[in-house]
Design an enzyme around this catalytic site. Structure first.
Site, short mmCIF file in Angstrom:
data_model
loop_
_atom_site.label_atom_id
_atom_site.label_comp_id
_atom_site.label_asym_id
_atom_site.label_seq_id
_atom_site.Cartn_x
_atom_site.Cartn_y
_atom_site.Cartn_z
N ASP A 155 0.86 -1.19 0.00
CA ASP A 155 0.00 0.00 0.00
C ASP A 155 0.89 1.24 0.00
O ASP A 155 2.12 1.14 -0.14
CB ASP A 155 -1.02 -0.04 1.15
CG ASP A 155 -0.42 0.23 2.52
OD1 ASP A 155 0.81 0.47 2.62
OD2 ASP A 155 -1.18 0.21 3.51
N CYS A 197 2.75 -3.55 3.94
CA CYS A 197 1.91 -2.38 4.26
C CYS A 197 2.56 -1.72 5.48
O CYS A 197 3.75 -1.92 5.71
CB CYS A 197 0.45 -2.77 4.48
SG CYS A 197 0.10 -3.83 5.90
N GLY A 198 1.81 -0.96 6.24
CA GLY A 198 2.43 -0.27 7.38
C GLY A 198 2.95 -1.25 8.41
O GLY A 198 4.08 -1.14 8.90
N THR A 199 2.14 -2.24 8.74
CA THR A 199 2.52 -3.25 9.75
C THR A 199 2.75 -4.63 9.15
O THR A 199 3.29 -5.51 9.83
CB THR A 199 1.39 -3.41 10.78
OG1 THR A 199 0.19 -3.77 10.06
CG2 THR A 199 1.15 -2.11 11.55
N HIS A 245 9.06 -24.65 8.42
CA HIS A 245 8.04 -25.44 9.11
C HIS A 245 6.63 -25.21 8.57
O HIS A 245 5.82 -26.14 8.59
CB HIS A 245 8.06 -25.11 10.61
CG HIS A 245 9.24 -25.67 11.33
ND1 HIS A 245 9.36 -25.66 12.70
CD2 HIS A 245 10.38 -26.27 10.86
CE1 HIS A 245 10.52 -26.23 13.06
NE2 HIS A 245 11.15 -26.59 11.96
N ASN A 246 6.32 -24.00 8.14
CA ASN A 246 4.94 -23.68 7.74
C ASN A 246 4.74 -23.64 6.23
O ASN A 246 3.62 -23.47 5.76
CB ASN A 246 4.50 -22.35 8.36
CG ASN A 246 4.79 -22.28 9.85
OD1 ASN A 246 5.56 -21.45 10.30
ND2 ASN A 246 4.21 -23.19 10.62
N HIS A 293 6.14 -31.72 9.31
CA HIS A 293 5.59 -30.38 9.07
C HIS A 293 4.56 -30.41 7.94
O HIS A 293 3.63 -29.61 7.91
CB HIS A 293 6.71 -29.40 8.76
CG HIS A 293 7.73 -29.33 9.86
ND1 HIS A 293 7.41 -28.89 11.13
CD2 HIS A 293 9.03 -29.70 9.89
CE1 HIS A 293 8.48 -28.97 11.90
NE2 HIS A 293 9.48 -29.46 11.18
N ARG A 295 1.13 -31.13 9.32
CA ARG A 295 0.55 -29.97 10.01
C ARG A 295 0.09 -28.89 9.03
O ARG A 295 -0.95 -28.27 9.23
CB ARG A 295 1.57 -29.42 11.01
CG ARG A 295 1.82 -30.41 12.13
CD ARG A 295 3.06 -30.11 12.91
NE ARG A 295 3.32 -31.15 13.90
CZ ARG A 295 4.49 -31.32 14.51
NH1 ARG A 295 5.50 -30.53 14.23
NH2 ARG A 295 4.63 -32.28 15.39
C1 RB5 Z 1 -2.37 2.36 6.47
O1 RB5 Z 1 -2.41 3.55 7.18
C2 RB5 Z 1 -2.19 1.20 7.41
O2 RB5 Z 1 -3.34 0.97 8.12
C3 RB5 Z 1 -1.76 -0.04 6.64
O3 RB5 Z 1 -0.59 0.23 5.95
C4 RB5 Z 1 -1.49 -1.29 7.44
O4 RB5 Z 1 -0.61 -1.04 8.49
C5 RB5 Z 1 -2.68 -2.05 7.86
O5 RB5 Z 1 -2.61 -3.14 8.44
#
Ligand code: RB5
Length: 147
Positions: A8, A65-67, A98-99, A133, A136
């Site tokens: 994103d 993405c951000g996280t 493993h996954n 594995h 599983r």
């Molecule tokens: C965007 O602001 C943020 O929400 C997105 O990049 C992400 O971290 C969502 O999980």
């Protein structure tokens, strides 16, 4: 290897660095967007890369993405996908060994570029170990057929 990548707006710069690394290592990269810094919705890109992996259009995927969370959650809704958020190399290694995960995800607001590159390199250098594995992983995938 043919690798699909998606992101994103939060991850545009990091994606460019990862694409460069992948190409340096001899991989073919298909970029499913987003291509601009305009605010966008991460599920679009998570789904696009996940469908490309599930159909065999690409062998593995990378999502940023951000996280790493939202985009991987979207990808994991596609049948056949095992997307893992990895913020350090050990988890990336185990996610493959493993996954047998087929999509690597991480957060551009969580890891810096150098750590992200180490995560990607570890991911690419690790093979699935199979054996116990496999059973599983099969059990995980059978959950898709229960509803
Ligand atoms: C965007 O602001 C943020 O929400 C997105 O990049 C992400 O971290 C969502 O999980």
């Amino acid at each position: 290897m043919k690798i699909g990548i998606g992101n994103d707006h939060s991850a545009l710069e990091l994606k460019a660095e990862i694409i460069e690394l992948l190409k340096e290592k001899g991989h073919e990269v298909v970029d499913y967007g987003t291509y601009t810094a305009d605010s966008c919705d991460y599920p679009v890109y998570g789904e696009a890369v996940a469908r490309a992996v599930a159909s065999g259009e690409v062998e593995q995927g990378i999502l940023i993405c951000g996280t790493g969370l939202g985009i991987s959650l979207a990808a994991n809704k596609v049948k056949g996908i095992r997307a893992a958020v990895c913020s350090e190399p050990y988890t990336a290694k185990m996610a493959r060994a493993h996954n047998n995960c087929n999509i690597l995800a991480f957060g551009a607001r969580v890891v810096g570029a150098e750590l992200a590159k180490m995560i990607v390199e570890t991911w690419l250098d690790t093979e699935f170990e199979g054996g116990r594995h496999q059973r599983r992983v099969d059990m995980i995938m059978e959950i898709e057929n229960k509803d």
